[in-house]
Motif scaffolding. Sequence first.
Motif, mmCIF file in Angstrom:
data_model
loop_
_atom_site.group_PDB
_atom_site.id
_atom_site.type_symbol
_atom_site.label_atom_id
_atom_site.label_comp_id
_atom_site.label_asym_id
_atom_site.label_seq_id
_atom_site.Cartn_x
_atom_site.Cartn_y
_atom_site.Cartn_z
ATOM 1 N N ILE A 1 0.867 -1.178 0.000
ATOM 2 C CA ILE A 1 0.000 0.000 0.000
ATOM 3 C C ILE A 1 0.902 1.226 0.000
ATOM 4 O O ILE A 1 1.906 1.278 0.725
ATOM 5 C CB ILE A 1 -0.919 -0.003 1.241
ATOM 6 C CG1 ILE A 1 -1.832 -1.235 1.218
ATOM 7 C CG2 ILE A 1 -1.750 1.276 1.301
ATOM 8 C CD1 ILE A 1 -2.640 -1.425 2.497
ATOM 9 N N ASP A 2 0.581 2.187 -0.819
ATOM 10 C CA ASP A 2 1.408 3.386 -0.901
ATOM 11 C C ASP A 2 1.509 4.077 0.458
ATOM 12 O O ASP A 2 0.598 4.004 1.295
ATOM 13 C CB ASP A 2 0.834 4.372 -1.920
ATOM 14 C CG ASP A 2 0.984 3.885 -3.352
ATOM 15 O OD1 ASP A 2 1.843 3.006 -3.594
ATOM 16 O OD2 ASP A 2 0.240 4.374 -4.219
ATOM 17 N N THR A 3 2.621 4.748 0.672
ATOM 18 C CA THR A 3 2.825 5.506 1.902
ATOM 19 C C THR A 3 1.853 6.686 1.956
ATOM 20 O O THR A 3 1.722 7.440 0.999
ATOM 21 C CB THR A 3 4.268 6.031 1.974
ATOM 22 O OG1 THR A 3 5.171 4.927 1.942
ATOM 23 C CG2 THR A 3 4.493 6.835 3.243
ATOM 24 N N ALA A 4 1.171 6.820 3.081
ATOM 25 C CA ALA A 4 0.202 7.906 3.256
ATOM 26 C C ALA A 4 0.813 9.038 4.070
ATOM 27 O O ALA A 4 1.597 8.807 5.000
ATOM 28 C CB ALA A 4 -1.054 7.387 3.954
ATOM 29 N N LEU B 1 -6.521 16.064 22.280
ATOM 30 C CA LEU B 1 -7.296 15.455 21.204
ATOM 31 C C LEU B 1 -6.666 15.887 19.886
ATOM 32 O O LEU B 1 -6.514 17.084 19.627
ATOM 33 C CB LEU B 1 -8.753 15.905 21.252
ATOM 34 C CG LEU B 1 -9.649 15.391 20.115
ATOM 35 C CD1 LEU B 1 -9.794 13.877 20.182
ATOM 36 C CD2 LEU B 1 -11.016 16.064 20.150
ATOM 37 N N SER B 2 -6.281 14.901 19.064
ATOM 38 C CA SER B 2 -5.661 15.213 17.775
ATOM 39 C C SER B 2 -6.492 14.640 16.634
ATOM 40 O O SER B 2 -7.277 13.697 16.811
ATOM 41 C CB SER B 2 -4.235 14.649 17.707
ATOM 42 O OG SER B 2 -4.249 13.232 17.651
ATOM 43 N N TYR B 3 -6.305 15.244 15.457
ATOM 44 C CA TYR B 3 -6.957 14.754 14.245
ATOM 45 C C TYR B 3 -5.971 14.859 13.091
ATOM 46 O O TYR B 3 -5.327 15.892 12.897
ATOM 47 C CB TYR B 3 -8.210 15.555 13.914
ATOM 48 C CG TYR B 3 -8.861 15.119 12.606
ATOM 49 C CD1 TYR B 3 -9.614 13.941 12.550
ATOM 50 C CD2 TYR B 3 -8.692 15.863 11.442
ATOM 51 C CE1 TYR B 3 -10.184 13.525 11.358
ATOM 52 C CE2 TYR B 3 -9.274 15.449 10.251
ATOM 53 C CZ TYR B 3 -10.020 14.280 10.206
ATOM 54 O OH TYR B 3 -10.573 13.866 9.035
ATOM 55 N N ARG B 4 -5.853 13.763 12.327
ATOM 56 C CA ARG B 4 -4.996 13.734 11.141
ATOM 57 C C ARG B 4 -5.825 13.235 9.968
ATOM 58 O O ARG B 4 -6.615 12.292 10.111
ATOM 59 C CB ARG B 4 -3.797 12.796 11.318
ATOM 60 C CG ARG B 4 -2.986 13.038 12.562
ATOM 61 C CD ARG B 4 -1.819 12.068 12.663
ATOM 62 N NE ARG B 4 -2.196 10.705 12.369
ATOM 63 C CZ ARG B 4 -2.757 9.877 13.241
ATOM 64 N NH1 ARG B 4 -3.051 10.299 14.463
ATOM 65 N NH2 ARG B 4 -3.043 8.639 12.904
ATOM 66 N N HIS B 5 -5.629 13.863 8.796
ATOM 67 C CA HIS B 5 -6.349 13.436 7.597
ATOM 68 C C HIS B 5 -5.337 13.163 6.491
ATOM 69 O O HIS B 5 -4.387 13.918 6.297
ATOM 70 C CB HIS B 5 -7.338 14.509 7.145
ATOM 71 C CG HIS B 5 -8.300 14.017 6.112
ATOM 72 N ND1 HIS B 5 -9.535 13.488 6.443
ATOM 73 C CD2 HIS B 5 -8.213 13.936 4.756
ATOM 74 C CE1 HIS B 5 -10.167 13.125 5.344
ATOM 75 N NE2 HIS B 5 -9.379 13.388 4.295
ATOM 76 N N ASP B 6 -5.554 12.073 5.765
ATOM 77 C CA ASP B 6 -4.667 11.715 4.657
ATOM 78 C C ASP B 6 -4.792 12.740 3.536
ATOM 79 O O ASP B 6 -5.883 12.971 3.011
ATOM 80 C CB ASP B 6 -5.027 10.318 4.150
ATOM 81 C CG ASP B 6 -4.265 9.956 2.886
ATOM 82 O OD1 ASP B 6 -3.096 10.360 2.769
ATOM 83 O OD2 ASP B 6 -4.847 9.276 2.019
ATOM 84 N N VAL B 7 -3.668 13.340 3.144
ATOM 85 C CA VAL B 7 -3.669 14.318 2.057
ATOM 86 C C VAL B 7 -2.997 13.766 0.803
ATOM 87 O O VAL B 7 -2.813 14.486 -0.177
ATOM 88 C CB VAL B 7 -2.958 15.619 2.484
ATOM 89 C CG1 VAL B 7 -3.710 16.283 3.620
ATOM 90 C CG2 VAL B 7 -1.503 15.355 2.879
ATOM 91 N N SER B 8 -2.622 12.475 0.835
ATOM 92 C CA SER B 8 -1.914 11.864 -0.291
ATOM 93 C C SER B 8 -2.815 10.988 -1.149
ATOM 94 O O SER B 8 -2.360 10.411 -2.141
ATOM 95 C CB SER B 8 -0.737 11.043 0.231
ATOM 96 O OG SER B 8 -1.180 10.066 1.163
ATOM 97 N N ASP C 1 -7.487 8.501 2.235
ATOM 98 C CA ASP C 1 -8.410 9.632 2.087
ATOM 99 C C ASP C 1 -9.437 9.709 3.216
ATOM 100 O O ASP C 1 -10.630 9.908 2.989
ATOM 101 C CB ASP C 1 -9.123 9.567 0.730
ATOM 102 C CG ASP C 1 -9.759 10.901 0.353
ATOM 103 O OD1 ASP C 1 -9.258 11.934 0.831
ATOM 104 O OD2 ASP C 1 -10.761 10.905 -0.393
ATOM 105 N N SER C 2 -8.994 9.528 4.441
ATOM 106 C CA SER C 2 -9.880 9.624 5.603
ATOM 107 C C SER C 2 -9.057 10.106 6.786
ATOM 108 O O SER C 2 -7.859 10.381 6.666
ATOM 109 C CB SER C 2 -10.539 8.271 5.904
ATOM 110 O OG SER C 2 -9.566 7.285 6.198
ATOM 111 N N GLY C 3 -9.712 10.206 7.945
ATOM 112 C CA GLY C 3 -9.044 10.779 9.098
ATOM 113 C C GLY C 3 -8.989 9.858 10.293
ATOM 114 O O GLY C 3 -9.682 8.836 10.350
ATOM 115 N N VAL C 4 -8.153 10.250 11.270
ATOM 116 C CA VAL C 4 -7.999 9.505 12.512
ATOM 117 C C VAL C 4 -8.062 10.488 13.673
ATOM 118 O O VAL C 4 -7.289 11.458 13.726
ATOM 119 C CB VAL C 4 -6.661 8.734 12.564
ATOM 120 C CG1 VAL C 4 -6.545 7.967 13.875
ATOM 121 C CG2 VAL C 4 -6.516 7.788 11.378
#
Length: 278
Positions: free
Chosen positions: A119-122, A148-155, A159-162
């Motif tokens: 799987i490609d690196t995100a 509380l943190s939030y990260r979203h895939d920009v690559s 294409d979703s968040g954590v």
Amino acid sequence: MRILILAGAIACTAFALPACAQSEGDDRNEDLVIVGLAASLVPDYEGSSDYRIAPAPGAVGQVGGIGFQLAANRLSLDLMPDILGSGWKIQAGPMAAVNFNRSSVKSIDNAQVAALGKIDTAVEVGGYIGIAKSGVVTSDYDRLSVTLSYRHDVSGVHDSGVWTPTVSYLTPLSRKALVSIFVSADRAGDGYADTYFSVTPAGAVASGLPVYDAEGGWKNWGAGLGGAYALTGDLTGGLLLVGGVGYRRLLGDFADSPVVGVGSRDQWLGVAGLAYSF
């Protein structure tokens, strides 16, 4: 890989202990930097029962009133000044992480999971906010923090968040030793679940695993213990021994995935290394 974020967090917890001690001292505006390198024992992929050794670089400190943490594949900045007083501090700033989960089949011992392909690196970008209080239990220099943190895939990989809530506590044992503990959890989106935990019909043919469609939700909870001991000088200046151990339990659709079925829901991590503070 995604699991390295937790390994890096454990390492950076240890790296960060002297910095936190300094920030609670008499001169809160004094610059302090800690850099280090640790060896981490991590699962081959999220849900694996096989482990490998991976490097976990770390750096933490404060320069010009800006706090920063580099924990393996995650970087965050604390842009909030210490303005609350009475031991309280707001924490907030940007963060970014590189997700290497299953980005190389050569690092996966399980033949069925390796057959699913890489799987490609995100690249995940976001931010965090929290609050910390010093002088809570053991002394004026211990610290309890909630973030509380939030990260979203920009690559475009998942294409979703954590979302990640975390509670941590650290306390000095002496001028040469400190320990910290934390508990956290991850809530991942449908895209994350589908990318890393689903098995497509084509993947089922290639791997022999059953077809599976994973949906997002609470992905895991985890806990960790980190520590630092000054080999020279003290915690705010000199060579440090750092280390830690962590545990993660996969949940819901993530835990029920065939990718985890040939591995384990229980994920263990270990970190040991050296750091230098100046």
